[in-house]
Design an enzyme around this catalytic site. Structure first.
Site, PDB file in Angstrom:
ATOM      1  CB  SER A  15      21.619  30.826  11.951  1.00 31.73           C
ATOM      2  OG  SER A  15      20.407  31.073  11.274  1.00 31.73           O
ATOM      3  CB  SER A  17      17.170  31.962  10.696  1.00 29.42           C
ATOM      4  OG  SER A  17      17.514  31.342   9.480  1.00 29.42           O
ATOM      5  CE  LYS A  66      20.148  23.132   5.392  1.00 31.65           C
ATOM      6  NZ  LYS A  66      20.388  23.844   4.125  1.00 31.65           N
ATOM      7  CG  ASP A 102      18.040  25.969   0.610  1.00 32.41           C
ATOM      8  OD1 ASP A 102      17.739  26.915   1.363  1.00 32.41           O
ATOM      9  OD2 ASP A 102      18.827  25.066   0.932  1.00 32.41           O
ATOM     10  CB  ALA A 129      27.421  18.651  -8.715  1.00 34.63           C
ATOM     11  NE  ARG A 153      36.994  20.124  -7.842  1.00 32.11           N
ATOM     12  CZ  ARG A 153      37.419  20.622  -6.688  1.00 32.11           C
ATOM     13  NH1 ARG A 153      38.438  21.458  -6.650  1.00 32.11           N
ATOM     14  NH2 ARG A 153      36.790  20.324  -5.570  1.00 32.11           N
ATOM     15  CG  LEU A 155      31.168  13.867 -15.588  1.00 28.17           C
ATOM     16  CD1 LEU A 155      30.366  15.101 -15.984  1.00 28.17           C
ATOM     17  CD2 LEU A 155      31.830  13.251 -16.828  1.00 28.17           C
ATOM     18  N   GLY A 240      23.674  36.362  -3.859  1.00 30.53           N
ATOM     19  CA  GLY A 240      23.128  35.253  -3.077  1.00 30.53           C
ATOM     20  C   GLY A 240      22.304  35.652  -1.859  1.00 30.53           C
TER      21      GLY A 240
END
Ligand code: ATR
Length: 282
Positions: A15, A17, A66, A102, A129, A153, A155, A240
């Site tokens: 990380s 952070s 998370k 995020d 996704a 990819r 669906l 990013g």
């Protein structure tokens, strides 16, 4: 008294952070400490429930904790509820609060680096996704996008996310993404394609509007093959790393009482660190 906060997860050694928050603590002369705690998932629920007893004012949460963190919150903000996960926890009157930052980080980075990025038609094309995609789709809808086309990819995964947001989010097969390219104000890569060690993302940008923005959430490498191609074609591009920096802002403000700034110097610090770790080309 020193305000103590930490990043938690397993493994937590990767990380960035502590570097990010440590920079801000020093820059603003705040009496705070931001450490690291390796917290395996089996101990995670207990850890988050006992944050105060451990002397922490809050923490960040990274994979794979998370969802566990979300499950033990007393109060979750909307972003955490939509995702069913939390990456930023803080205590208020002895109660545990949580958010997912995020989506905020994604939008704040665009606002800071490419003003006017959200265009006229407010149509976004999001590729991928997974968890990051869900946060970004939510943030785009919150921002007022009329339509978010989610191409994946598999669906079915895009359909599951779309179902959580109503008619504004339209699932699409990955190989049909080119069909909506001409209408998109922003193209966002949320797949793992383009990451160091993965195959590049190859999409045809020839129909994209000249004023469209091309954004990638991958930051190793910083300039992905997608961003390189987009820049060569004259599109505004966003990498990013900025999202990573901006997603830390709301937590820092909660814990330490001051809204920190994402500066060029901070960005350079993170880039140097990634280079030193051998993750970016020299
Ligand atoms: P995260 O939760 O970090 O966002 P993830 O759940 O691992 O990541 O999702 C990775 C994304 O990259 C998925 O959308 C995945 O598509 P599938 O849902 O079909 O697996 C996408 N992805 C990975 N490799 C791909 C490839 N070769 N072609 C197209 N999409 C790919």
């Amino acid at each position: 008294m020193t305000v103590r906060v930490c990043i938690t997860g397993s493994p937590v050694s990767y990380s960035r952070s502590p570097l990010l928050h440590g920079y801000w603590l020093k820059a603003y002369g705040i009496d705070g400490d931001y450490g690291r705690e390796e917290v395996p998932p089996a101990q995670a629920a207990d850890f988050y429930r006992s944050l105060a007893a451990r002397g922490y004012a809050g923490c960040n949460v990274t994979a794979p904790n998370k969802e566990i963190a979300f499950s033990v919150l007393d109060e979750a903000d909307e972003s955490a509820v939509i995702l069913g996960s939390a990456n930023t926890l803080w205590l208020e009157d002895g109660r545990l609060y949580g958010a997912s930052t995020d989506g905020y980080g994604f939008i704040a980075n665009l606002d800071a680096t490419v003003p006017g990025w959200d265009g006229e038609q407010k149509l976004a094309l999001v590729l991928g996704a997974g968890g990051a995609s869900r946060a970004i789709v939510h943030a785009l809808v919150q921002r007022g996008f009329e339509r978010v086309v989610l191409a994946n990819r598999t669906l079915g995964r895009a359909e599951v996310i779309a179902a959580a947001f109503g008619a504004k989010v339209v699932p699409l097969a990955f190989d049909k993404a080119a069909d909506v390219m001409a209408d998109a104000d922003i193209l966002v890569n949320c797949t793992s394609l383009g990451m160091k060690g993965a195959a590049p993302l190859t999409v045809d940008l020839s129909h994209l509007k000249p004023e469209a923005v091309v954004s990638d959430i991958v930051y190793v490498p910083l300039i992905t093959p997608l961003l390189k191609t987009a820049a060569e074609r004259g599109f505004r591009t966003v990498d990013g790393l900025g999202m990573l920096l901006h997603q830390g802002v709301p937590g820092f403000e909660r814990w330490f009482g001051m809204r920190p700034e994402v500066t060029a110097e901070l960005r350079d610090l993170l880039i140097s660190d990634l280079r030193a770790m051998g993750q970016l080309e020299a």
